[in-house]
Design a protein around this motif. Structure first.
Motif, PDB file in Angstrom:
ATOM      1  N   SER A 547     -32.347  30.565-130.785  1.00 59.10           N
ATOM      2  CA  SER A 547     -31.581  29.365-131.124  1.00 59.10           C
ATOM      3  C   SER A 547     -32.107  28.094-130.469  1.00 59.10           C
ATOM      4  CB  SER A 547     -30.108  29.560-130.759  1.00 59.10           C
ATOM      5  OG  SER A 547     -29.970  29.816-129.370  1.00 59.10           O
ATOM      6  N   ASN A 548     -32.767  28.207-129.317  1.00 61.36           N
ATOM      7  CA  ASN A 548     -33.278  27.019-128.624  1.00 61.36           C
ATOM      8  C   ASN A 548     -34.779  26.828-128.838  1.00 61.36           C
ATOM      9  OD1 ASN A 548     -34.045  29.274-127.103  1.00 61.36           O
ATOM     10  ND2 ASN A 548     -34.110  28.077-125.187  1.00 61.36           N
ATOM     11  N   GLU A 549     -35.355  27.524-129.825  1.00 64.89           N
ATOM     12  CA  GLU A 549     -36.799  27.482-130.042  1.00 64.89           C
ATOM     13  C   GLU A 549     -37.147  26.852-131.393  1.00 64.89           C
ATOM     14  OE1 GLU A 549     -38.019  31.547-127.558  1.00 64.89           O
ATOM     15  OE2 GLU A 549     -37.873  31.600-129.751  1.00 64.89           O
ATOM     16  N   VAL A 550     -38.342  26.247-131.447  1.00 68.05           N
ATOM     17  CA  VAL A 550     -38.842  25.679-132.702  1.00 68.05           C
ATOM     18  C   VAL A 550     -40.319  25.992-132.837  1.00 68.05           C
ATOM     19  CG1 VAL A 550     -37.198  23.757-132.774  1.00 68.05           C
ATOM     20  CG2 VAL A 550     -39.416  23.439-131.646  1.00 68.05           C
ATOM     21  N   PHE A 551     -40.789  25.937-134.074  1.00 68.91           N
ATOM     22  CA  PHE A 551     -42.223  25.958-134.330  1.00 68.91           C
ATOM     23  C   PHE A 551     -42.585  24.616-134.939  1.00 68.91           C
ATOM     24  CE2 PHE A 551     -45.698  26.555-137.399  1.00 68.91           C
ATOM     25  CZ  PHE A 551     -46.714  26.930-136.520  1.00 68.91           C
ATOM     26  N   VAL A 552     -43.602  23.953-134.378  1.00 68.86           N
ATOM     27  CA  VAL A 552     -44.008  22.625-134.840  1.00 68.86           C
ATOM     28  C   VAL A 552     -45.395  22.715-135.463  1.00 68.86           C
ATOM     29  CG1 VAL A 552     -44.411  20.232-134.203  1.00 68.86           C
ATOM     30  CG2 VAL A 552     -42.657  21.546-133.005  1.00 68.86           C
ATOM     31  N   ALA A 553     -45.508  22.343-136.740  1.00 65.96           N
ATOM     32  CA  ALA A 553     -46.796  22.292-137.428  1.00 65.96           C
ATOM     33  C   ALA A 553     -47.110  20.834-137.728  1.00 65.96           C
ATOM     34  CB  ALA A 553     -46.745  23.102-138.715  1.00 65.96           C
ATOM     35  N   ILE A 554     -48.254  20.356-137.204  1.00 60.32           N
ATOM     36  CA  ILE A 554     -48.609  18.938-137.301  1.00 60.32           C
ATOM     37  C   ILE A 554     -49.612  18.674-138.420  1.00 60.32           C
ATOM     38  CG2 ILE A 554     -49.533  16.950-136.051  1.00 60.32           C
ATOM     39  CD1 ILE A 554     -46.917  17.949-134.943  1.00 60.32           C
ATOM     40  N   GLY A 555     -50.482  19.647-138.698  1.00 61.16           N
ATOM     41  CA  GLY A 555     -51.532  19.421-139.679  1.00 61.16           C
ATOM     42  C   GLY A 555     -52.753  18.757-139.101  1.00 61.16           C
ATOM     43  N   ASP A 556     -52.802  18.637-137.791  1.00 66.20           N
ATOM     44  CA  ASP A 556     -53.929  18.034-137.077  1.00 66.20           C
ATOM     45  C   ASP A 556     -54.207  18.914-135.859  1.00 66.20           C
ATOM     46  OD1 ASP A 556     -54.873  16.239-134.697  1.00 66.20           O
ATOM     47  OD2 ASP A 556     -55.386  15.075-136.486  1.00 66.20           O
ATOM     48  N   ASP A 581     -26.889  14.142-130.703  1.00 62.66           N
ATOM     49  CA  ASP A 581     -27.813  14.303-131.827  1.00 62.66           C
ATOM     50  C   ASP A 581     -29.261  14.400-131.362  1.00 62.66           C
ATOM     51  OD1 ASP A 581     -25.765  14.227-133.652  1.00 62.66           O
ATOM     52  OD2 ASP A 581     -25.943  12.081-134.050  1.00 62.66           O
ATOM     53  N   MET A 582     -29.518  13.958-130.124  1.00 65.17           N
ATOM     54  CA  MET A 582     -30.848  14.088-129.537  1.00 65.17           C
ATOM     55  C   MET A 582     -30.962  15.498-128.967  1.00 65.17           C
ATOM     56  SD  MET A 582     -33.705  12.385-128.861  1.00 65.17           S
ATOM     57  CE  MET A 582     -33.245  10.639-128.882  1.00 65.17           C
ATOM     58  N   ARG A 583     -31.812  16.329-129.595  1.00 63.91           N
ATOM     59  CA  ARG A 583     -31.950  17.725-129.204  1.00 63.91           C
ATOM     60  C   ARG A 583     -33.278  17.963-128.480  1.00 63.91           C
ATOM     61  NH1 ARG A 583     -27.338  19.525-129.139  1.00 63.91           N
ATOM     62  NH2 ARG A 583     -28.044  21.665-129.465  1.00 63.91           N
ATOM     63  N   LYS A 584     -33.290  18.962-127.593  1.00 63.06           N
ATOM     64  CA  LYS A 584     -34.522  19.343-126.901  1.00 63.06           C
ATOM     65  C   LYS A 584     -34.760  20.834-127.160  1.00 63.06           C
ATOM     66  CE  LYS A 584     -35.391  17.713-122.756  1.00 63.06           C
ATOM     67  NZ  LYS A 584     -35.464  17.535-121.266  1.00 63.06           N
ATOM     68  N   PHE A 585     -36.003  21.161-127.568  1.00 63.13           N
ATOM     69  CA  PHE A 585     -36.322  22.536-127.938  1.00 63.13           C
ATOM     70  C   PHE A 585     -37.579  23.029-127.215  1.00 63.13           C
ATOM     71  CE2 PHE A 585     -34.318  20.631-131.726  1.00 63.13           C
ATOM     72  CZ  PHE A 585     -33.244  21.498-131.899  1.00 63.13           C
ATOM     73  N   LYS A 586     -37.658  24.326-127.072  1.00 60.26           N
ATOM     74  CA  LYS A 586     -38.851  24.981-126.556  1.00 60.26           C
ATOM     75  C   LYS A 586     -39.800  25.249-127.724  1.00 60.26           C
ATOM     76  CE  LYS A 586     -40.417  29.119-124.079  1.00 60.26           C
ATOM     77  NZ  LYS A 586     -39.993  30.408-123.469  1.00 60.26           N
ATOM     78  N   LEU A 613     -36.884  25.332-137.615  1.00 60.50           N
ATOM     79  CA  LEU A 613     -35.749  25.514-136.721  1.00 60.50           C
ATOM     80  C   LEU A 613     -35.164  26.918-136.854  1.00 60.50           C
ATOM     81  CD1 LEU A 613     -34.024  22.077-137.428  1.00 60.50           C
ATOM     82  CD2 LEU A 613     -35.278  22.687-135.367  1.00 60.50           C
ATOM     83  N   SER A 614     -34.588  27.396-135.792  1.00 56.54           N
ATOM     84  CA  SER A 614     -34.021  28.747-135.761  1.00 56.54           C
ATOM     85  C   SER A 614     -32.805  28.858-136.680  1.00 56.54           C
ATOM     86  CB  SER A 614     -33.616  29.102-134.324  1.00 56.54           C
ATOM     87  OG  SER A 614     -32.910  30.320-134.293  1.00 56.54           O
ATOM     88  N   THR A 615     -32.593  30.078-137.210  1.00 54.72           N
ATOM     89  CA  THR A 615     -31.403  30.362-138.018  1.00 54.72           C
ATOM     90  C   THR A 615     -30.399  31.207-137.230  1.00 54.72           C
ATOM     91  OG1 THR A 615     -32.575  32.253-138.987  1.00 54.72           O
ATOM     92  CG2 THR A 615     -32.601  30.198-140.223  1.00 54.72           C
ATOM     93  N   LYS A 616     -30.588  31.277-135.916  1.00 59.77           N
ATOM     94  CA  LYS A 616     -29.652  32.013-135.065  1.00 59.77           C
ATOM     95  C   LYS A 616     -28.668  31.038-134.429  1.00 59.77           C
ATOM     96  CE  LYS A 616     -32.964  35.717-134.063  1.00 59.77           C
ATOM     97  NZ  LYS A 616     -33.717  36.442-133.013  1.00 59.77           N
ATOM     98  N   GLY A 617     -27.558  31.566-133.956  1.00 62.67           N
ATOM     99  CA  GLY A 617     -26.540  30.729-133.338  1.00 62.67           C
ATOM    100  C   GLY A 617     -25.329  30.586-134.236  1.00 62.67           C
TER     101      GLY A 617
END
Length: 938
Positions: A547-556, A581-586, A613-617
């Motif tokens: 729930s506190n994790e993300v994957f970031v794909a930049i394309g660069d 609304d300001m969120r912080k993720f691993k 973004l996670s679908t858990k929580g």
């Protein structure tokens, strides 16, 4: 290319969709009629109904095609212009027009010749503003009056003086879905001035004078209301031509029947007015068509829901697509885009249907399905999977009741692409982001240092041509896979051609660009941050992310390494209202995800640009960011070390609220009653005309009380909550009389650019200090650059060669060009002074139109092989006037020569530099700039 590729927007399509027996029964008759004698203008509801009557009955004020008026057989575009200029009753003009018709009938340029004749007679100019567009249509044989063309948008304006037809507007590459089905020529946007929509009675009063036997008749056609688009200042009624000139009897169809086809009434029974207005909007989405699905290619999969609360959908708005289907979509998309480019005369991109799709997700419409689709390589064959949260209304394919006639339905079965998720450029800050970052702990010094750095770069632009080009390209254009740029952009062409930085117009254009950046900084605080991107939010359907994790794909690759090394990101959706609304993720890397599950982890390897973004929580992470979802919402994502370390995440606000009552939610749409149909849409439109005003008041107030020290946390959250509710419930104003009384006289911070009157105070918050810095140092950035000592050598040499050949001819051309320059300046003064819209955009548009007009006039007088010489002389005459104007009066140079002949002038300069250096290059592109334009190394 496969024969099955759907050439939407180019090839033929059905003129009129067939109505099912059930739909015909529901509507009552094939043609809805109102008795011609009916006339109760004094009755409010009745008049409202008659304004946009759905009737297709004969109209005594509409002249039948066979009544002897030969002009009614002309193409609709010609009919529209005749009506716009009120020239139907001019007998002398009609005699001359008949001669032009007879002389050009059967020729490919038939329509172009007629339009040119009309403009020459009425506008004292030989060609229409859209003549180049017509020329391309003539050369390609593209019909303007058929469903497969979608070449023009037709508009009218409702003013206090009446309905005024506006010049036809050439369509772009992207077209509206419904236009591709019925033809853009059958639609007309009626834009209502604010004074005409102040109230429902006022609207009816201004429309009353335009009723003809209870119908609105324009340019020989009868129009019915189909949909409306109310906004802050402009209410737009989208009208449909039910019958009249250019419409065969078999193609007559009412607006209600069109609506019943777009949203099939037999499959979507009990549709309310609110849902109709929201759903009908999908048909007017501008897209590029791609692949047309067959039965079995589209399937529904369930939404992922929060554990313990099935009301919280974790995948709202996002479906999946197989690699094979994605390739088909991209292949058909590029094919249709190229064909569309050809049809409208645009530069053709270097696309190929054989090239694999470089993107992994896109925003699209498929019938009544709306949202995002992301590639999943675990899917086989040609497969598109949508979720219930994406389905807004049913069509035969989603109900699995397709007949043979439904199989090739271009409106219901085609994947219409709205936007591909391309690798994004660096993002920027804005006032909303800065206020929230300051409140969540980011130090003031970070913003001040960033502003000082950006101002320093602006100072360097006048001395560093390469930096100017790089900065201009980065700020003006998104990175594109083929490095394309707009030919109409004068500064970009000048930079590419190697025009010296001290050339008068180059100085002026550079100053304009620097001023524009300073204005963005001063009014919007849009400072670029290299370690940030605007990324599309997509859900993790694999379940690998916590729930506190993300994957970031930049394309660069470089930026991808940086974000994964940072380990954390902060993200927020815009606009945001609460600190939470300001969120912080691993951040989790591809490698780590593959280690968790090699099979499921493969999904992330295929994603090119997104914030997964996670679908858990217990709640969707997108929803925690000011109520976002996954149907196309983007988030500002930042991995700057100072920002990430400084942001202190606040507990999530409780945004649940009691749903306000909607007076239109339970009101069924009256498909079978044309009078009630019209009454409902007009009342809905007028109820929503101030939607944006209500939200704007709340957002502006929120900005003020966030800056002020007088209001506490609870007060800020109270206004934020109202703004949050207003977004989803535009028809119920959250701005109350109590709010108006409480906040009307409140002092506002000095940095708020919207402040015009009232009390202000000197703000010591970040935005206040940024404003002070820009006011103090920004003016030092703007300075007068020394003008080049003499005119460009290559243009001078071109004129000298002409003088050696025939000095008398050169002197005659000089006199002609001086006259045209003076005429242009007088015309500019007259147009601007005669208009109340003396804003910057209007001035630019006026200049462009006049330059195009003078270009056409010069091309008519001089031979093609003389134009290079003529435009060099035009530049010479403009140049000397500009030098005098800049040095003597400290004013801007004349743009006339560059506005009229930028293509020829850049060719002369670039080719001259190429010959001097001994290299062969493409005209108007300097060899040394290839690495900047196309990403090549020297």
């Amino acid at each position: 290319m496969d024969d099955k590729i759907t050439d939407l927007g180019i090839a033929s399509s059905p003129k009129t969709p067939p109505m099912s027996q059930e739909e015909t029964s529901l509507l009552g008759t094939d043609k809805l009629e109102i008795e011609s004698g009916q006339n109760n203008d004094d009755a409010e509801d009745e008049l409202c109904s008659l304004v946009f009557s759905q009737s297709i009955s004969d109209d005594n004020n509409m002249v039948a095609v066979g009544d002897g008026n030969w002009t009614l057989e002309l193409p609709f575009l010609v009919q529209f212009e005749l009506e716009r200029f009120n020239m139907r009753k001019d007998l002398d003009f009609n005699v001359r027009l008949k001669m032009i018709v007879d002389a050009n009938r059967g020729k490919p340029s038939f329509m172009r010749e007629l339009i040119s004749f009309i403009y020459k007679e009425k506008e004292t100019q030989s060609k229409a503003p859209y003549d180049d567009f017509l020329k391309v249509c003539s050369n390609n044989g593209s019909p303007v009056d058929e469903a497969d063309s979608c070449l023009f948008h037709f508009n009218a304006k409702l003013t206090e003086k009446g309905i005024e037809l506006l010049p036809p507007d050439p369509a772009g590459i992207m077209t509206r879905r419904i236009h591709r089905k019925f033809g853009s020529h059958r639609f007309l946007d009626l834009r209502c001035e604010e004074k005409c929509t102040s109230s429902l009675p006022v609207l009816k009063k201004h429309l009353k004078n335009h009723l003809r036997n209870n119908k609105i008749v324009l340019s020989g056609r009868q129009y019915g209301i189909l949909y409306s688009n109310p906004s802050e200042k402009t209410v737009i009624f989208r009208l449909f031509a039910e019958s009249g000139i250019g419409i065969e009897k078999c193609d007559e169809i009412s607006a209600a029947q069109v609506a019943a086809y777009c949203i099939p009434t037999t499959l979507n029974q009990g549709l309310s007015l609110t849902k109709y207005m929201k759903r009908m909007k999908l048909s007017f989405t501008t897209t590029i068509p791609s692949f047309t699905l067959k039965m079995g290619m589209l399937e529904e999969i369930p939404d992922i829901k929060a554990i313990g609360n099935e009301n919280n959908i974790m995948t709202d708005g996002c479906g999946l697509i197989s690699r094979g289907a994605l390739s088909e979509v991209y292949s058909h998309y590029t094919y249709n885009q190229d064909r569309r480019n050809i049809s409208i005369g645009k530069t053709i991109p270097v696309y190929s249907a054989k090239v694999s799709c470089p993107f992994s997700s896109f925003q699209a419409r498929i019938g009544g399905i709306k949202g995002m689709f992301v590639v999943d390589d675990s899917l086989d064959g040609i497969k598109v999977q949508y979720r219930p949260s994406q389905l807004k209304y049913d069509v035969p394919m989603t109900k699995r009741v397709m007949s043979s006639e439904d199989g090739d339905d271009v409106l219901h079965n085609t994947i219409d692409v709205k936007e591909w998720d391309k690798p994004p450029p660096s993002a920027h800050l804005n006032q909303n982001i800065i206020q929230l970052l300051e409140e969540t702990g980011v130090p003031k010094e970070y913003f001040l240092d960033l502003a000082e750095k950006e101002i320093g770069e602006l100072r360097s632009l006048r001395e560093d041509r390469e930096l100017l080009m790089q900065t201009y390209k980065a700020r003006k254009y998104l990175r594109q896979s083929h490095g394309l740029f707009e030919n109409e952009d004068v500064l970009m062409r000048m930079l590419h051609a190697g025009v010296p930085l001290d050339e008068p117009v180059m100085i002026s254009k550079t100053n304009d660009f620097v001023n524009e950046q300073l204005k963005r900084y001063r009014e919007k605080s849009k400072f670029p941050v290299s370690e940030s991107r605007y990324l599309r939010m997509l859900p993790d359907h694999t379940g690998l992310l916590e729930s506190n994790e993300v994957f970031v794909a930049i394309g660069d690759e470089g930026a991808q390494y940086e974000v994964e090394r940072a380990g954390q990101v902060v993200a927020m959706r815009l606009p945001s209202y609460f600190q939470s609304d300001m969120r912080k993720f691993k951040v989790i890397s591809k490698t780590d995800l593959m280690l968790r599950c090699p099979v499921k982890g493969g999904f992330f390897s295929g994603v090119r640009a997104a914030l997964i973004l996670s679908t858990k929580g217990t709640k969707s992470q997108a929803e925690t960011m000011s109520g976002g979802d996954f149907d196309g919402d983007k988030a500002w994502c930042c991995w700057n070390e100072i920002i990430v370390k400084s942001v202190q995440v606040r507990p999530e606000e409780n945004t649940e609220y009691l749903q306000p009552s909607d007076p239109f939610k339970e009101r069924p749409m009256a498909f079978a009653d044309p009078a009630e149909w019209t009454n409902l849409i007009i009342n809905y439109t007028m109820r929503h005309r101030n939607d944006k005003n209500n939200l704007g008041k709340l957002v502006n107030t929120l900005q003020v009380i966030r800056d002020s020290q007088r209001f506490g946390y609870n007060e800020v959250n109270n206004v934020a909550r109202k703004a949050f509710i207003q977004v989803d419930n535009p028809h119920i104003s959250q701005w109350t009389d109590a709010d108006d009384k409480k906040y009307r006289g409140i002092s506002r911070p000095h940095w708020l650019n919207s402040v015009r009157t009232g009390c202000t105070y000197q703000s010591n918050r970040v935005l206040g200090e940024l404003n002070d810095m820009l006011n103090e140092t920004g003016n030092k950035v703007i300075c007068v650059h020394d003008i080049e000592p003499e005119m460009n050598i290559h243009i001078r040499e071109r004129i000298e060669r002409a003088c050696k050949k025939d000095i008398k001819e050169v002197e005659m051309i000089r006199e002609d060009m001086r006259t045209r320059l003076a005429s242009f300046n007088e015309a500019m003064k007259e147009k601007i002074n005669s208009s109340c819209r003396e804003d910057e955009n209007f001035s630019i548009q006026t200049t462009q139109r006049l330059c195009k007009q003078y270009r056409l006039e010069i091309e008519e007088i001089y031979e093609i092989d003389e134009l290079s010489k003529v435009f060099a002389i035009l530049y010479e005459q403009t140049y000397f006037k500009s030098r005098e104007r800049m040095s003597r009066w400290n004013k801007k140079p004349y743009i006339f020569a560059w506005g009229v002949a930028q293509d020829h002038l850049t060719r002369i300069i670039a080719d001259g530099d190429a010959k001097k250096c001994g290299v062969g290059i493409a005209p108007t592109i300097a060899r040394g700039d290839e690495h900047i334009i196309f990403g090549k190394k020297r």
